[in-house]
Enzyme design. Structure first.
Site, PDB file in Angstrom:
ATOM      1  N   VAL A 119       0.836  -1.201   0.000  1.00  0.00           N
ATOM      2  CA  VAL A 119       0.000   0.000   0.000  1.00  0.00           C
ATOM      3  C   VAL A 119       0.874   1.256   0.000  1.00  0.00           C
ATOM      4  O   VAL A 119       0.576   2.236  -0.683  1.00  0.00           O
ATOM      5  CB  VAL A 119      -0.935   0.005   1.221  1.00  0.00           C
ATOM      6  CG1 VAL A 119      -1.795   1.260   1.246  1.00  0.00           C
ATOM      7  CG2 VAL A 119      -1.825  -1.238   1.214  1.00  0.00           C
ATOM      8  N   GLU A 120       1.962   1.214   0.756  1.00  0.00           N
ATOM      9  CA  GLU A 120       2.821   2.389   0.904  1.00  0.00           C
ATOM     10  C   GLU A 120       3.615   2.710  -0.363  1.00  0.00           C
ATOM     11  O   GLU A 120       3.657   3.842  -0.808  1.00  0.00           O
ATOM     12  CB  GLU A 120       3.808   2.180   2.064  1.00  0.00           C
ATOM     13  CG  GLU A 120       3.202   2.369   3.438  1.00  0.00           C
ATOM     14  CD  GLU A 120       2.937   3.831   3.751  1.00  0.00           C
ATOM     15  OE1 GLU A 120       3.401   4.705   2.997  1.00  0.00           O
ATOM     16  OE2 GLU A 120       2.254   4.112   4.750  1.00  0.00           O
ATOM     17  N   SER A 121       4.267   1.697  -0.922  1.00  0.00           N
ATOM     18  CA  SER A 121       5.250   1.964  -1.980  1.00  0.00           C
ATOM     19  C   SER A 121       5.189   0.989  -3.142  1.00  0.00           C
ATOM     20  O   SER A 121       6.071   1.032  -4.015  1.00  0.00           O
ATOM     21  CB  SER A 121       6.653   1.892  -1.377  1.00  0.00           C
ATOM     22  OG  SER A 121       6.889   0.580  -0.854  1.00  0.00           O
TER      23      SER A 121
END
Length: 524
Positions: A134-136
């Site tokens: 989700v982040e990167s």
């Protein structure tokens, strides 16, 4: 805790068997019923031999025993998946974009086992292993609009709070090993702060604990529910937790949804080594018998051509290459950095020499035992320098930025050298472009500070029908900027921008000016 539960279940099953069968393994138990011997007659002596009972033993397979790491992770999911529209929306998105998850799996392959082990050791929810998706999108080199970097997308201030160094040589936010520890420390703190509510903790990881705390207090004051889905949070944060939960659901039901995600072997891929000295990355790659690019892909924290002079020196290497690396290192101790003898010329400063050799003033001072900045012409200095050409270090910070800058974004390309006092806003205004576009073209965040002398690429779109070409014009005696501008049907102000002439009062014959002209409008 999870392994303990499986152990208790097996012990309970074993306790239900007779003494004779309690020591048998699942393989020893017959898979069909054993017949009871016939009852003896009154004149016969009954000799009763204990017979193994027919027992069905459940076969339990531990998460750690799986061949696929994704299966190991999904077997330990523990967070509920609420039936919410936002979760369904992102689940549908993942299902419609299976290539995204394939790409994520490929990027995660070197690092996911390391992350999974750290989460298990802390007894945290295994859903957190999917948070870098989700982040990167599991891109270790990711850099966001808000100055967040690495798999776990730490902004500079939070990274420093959790011990991640950030300097010319090294950015700990992209150090997968160190940043994972920092992220799990941060998430553990947030979970305690929000009294064990993981949805609140994960939301706070995205937007900060203060913002989530204020939203909870606001709902309490109004008598509203304080669960995550009831909070008034920024759009990005309101989407953040549903994205993770949708991904958890998709990965937990891959077969049901017909997704074919590449398996990742459930075994360690990388091992951290500490050579205890600075190493040129090209030399380290040679020691490990891998390419420089591969080495850099596992160790994205190193910005330049070497590990940091004063540490950290840690490197993640493929496990099957560690012995080769250690043997080579032992044979070549102290030879990991190339030093050159540099003769100081008139006008040289430590800063100009450092820029020339892609190092820092402090490093030159340390290597040469200098207490200040004073150097003299004719003096010899030892300068650490790269063993290979700059193009060898494909994934260095400068080369990554250069690749971003070279991507075509318009009809013609210009370079702008940053002057003192300029900002992305002011430069964008001069060229009549968006400051966010300017940042994106140069691999920056709009919030990044600018250093004097930094070169920025500017992309411009031509008018309809125009054919824009760069042209070098040599100034002749009697030329003026307005005359040159008129001749090529361009603006005087543009000539000044393109050639950094704002501080110059005159242009001299023989000087070459770079112009961008519409060749359909000029004949000379």
């Amino acid at each position: 805790m999870r392994n303990h539960i499986f152990g208790v279940l097996l012990l309970l099953l074993a306790g239900c068997q007779t003494t004779q069968t309690s020591h048998q393994t699942a393989e020893d138990v017959p898979d069909k019923t054993v017949q009871t011997p016939a009852t003896p007659s009154e004149n016969e002596v009954a000799i009763i031999t204990p017979q193994p009972q027919s027992v069905t033993v459940a076969s339990y397979s531990l998460p750690q025993d799986q061949s696929d790491l994704w299966q190991r992770i999904s077997m330990q999911f523990s967070l509920p998946i609420p039936q919410k529209k936002s979760v369904k929306r992102y689940r549908d998105w993942y299902l419609k974009h299976p290539r995204h998850l394939v790409t994520v799996a490929q990027r995660a392959t070197p690092f996911l086992y390391l992350i999974t082990k750290k989460i298990e050791q802390r007894n945290l929810p295994l859903e957190l292993a999917l948070l870098p998706v989700v982040e990167s999108s599991f891109d270790a080199f990711a850099y966001s609009h808000g100055r967040a970097a690495g798999l776990w997308q730490f902004v500079p201030s939070t990274g420093k709070t959790y011990g991640l160094q950030q300097n010319f040589w090294y950015d700990g936010r992209r150090d997968v090993n160190a940043a994972t520890d920092a992220a799990l420390n941060y998430l553990t703190y947030l979970n305690r702060k929000f009294k064990g509510d993981w949805f609140h903790a994960i939301a706070a990881y995205n937007s900060g604990s203060g913002r989530v705390d204020r939203a909870i207090r606001k709902n309490k004051k109004k008598g509203k529910p304080t669960d995550f889905f009831s909070l008034d949070l920024p759009k990005e944060t309101s989407s953040y937790v549903p994205k993770l939960l949708a991904l958890v659901d998709v990965m937990n039901n891959r077969e049901k949804y017909g997704l074919k995600i590449p398996q990742i072997a459930n075994k360690p891929f990388l091992q951290q080594v500490n050579p205890k000295e600075q190493l040129d990355l090209a030399v380290a790659a040679q020691y490990a018998d891998i390419s420089v690019k591969e080495l850099q892909s596992y160790n994205p924290a190193y910005n330049q051509w070497a590990t940091a002079p004063d540490g950290p020196y840690n490197l993640l290497l493929p496990i099957d290459k560690v012995n080769h690396f250690n043997h080579s290192l032992d044979r070549n101790r102290g030879k990991g950095i190339k030093l050159i003898h540099y003769k100081v010329h008139s006008g040289d400063t430590l800063s100009t020499i450092a820029r020339k050799y892609k190092t820092t003033r402090q490093i030159i001072q340390n290597v040469n035992g200098l207490s200040g900045n004073l150097i003299r012409a004719g003096q010899y200095l030892m300068i650490p320098t790269s063993a290979k050409g700059k193009d060898t270090y494909v994934l260095s910070l400068n080369n990554r930025i250069k690749k971003i800058q070279s991507k075509r974004r318009g009809q013609y390309r210009m370079m702008h050298t940053v002057r003192s006092g300029e900002s992305l806003w002011s430069i964008a205004g001069k060229y009549k472009i968006s400051h966010t576009s300017l940042a994106k073209w140069n691999g920056m965040s709009p919030k990044d500070p600018l250093k004097t002398g930094k070169k920025l690429v500017i992309w411009k779109k031509s008018t309809r029908g125009a054919i824009i070409r760069p042209l070098y014009y040599q100034v002749r005696s009697g030329d003026t900027l307005s005359g040159i501008a008129s001749k090529f049907r361009i603006k005087t102000s543009d000539i000044i921008k393109w050639n950094d002439l704002t501080k110059e009062k005159y242009i001299h014959p023989g000087r070459k000016l770079k112009l961008f002209v519409d060749v359909t409008k000029v004949s000379t």
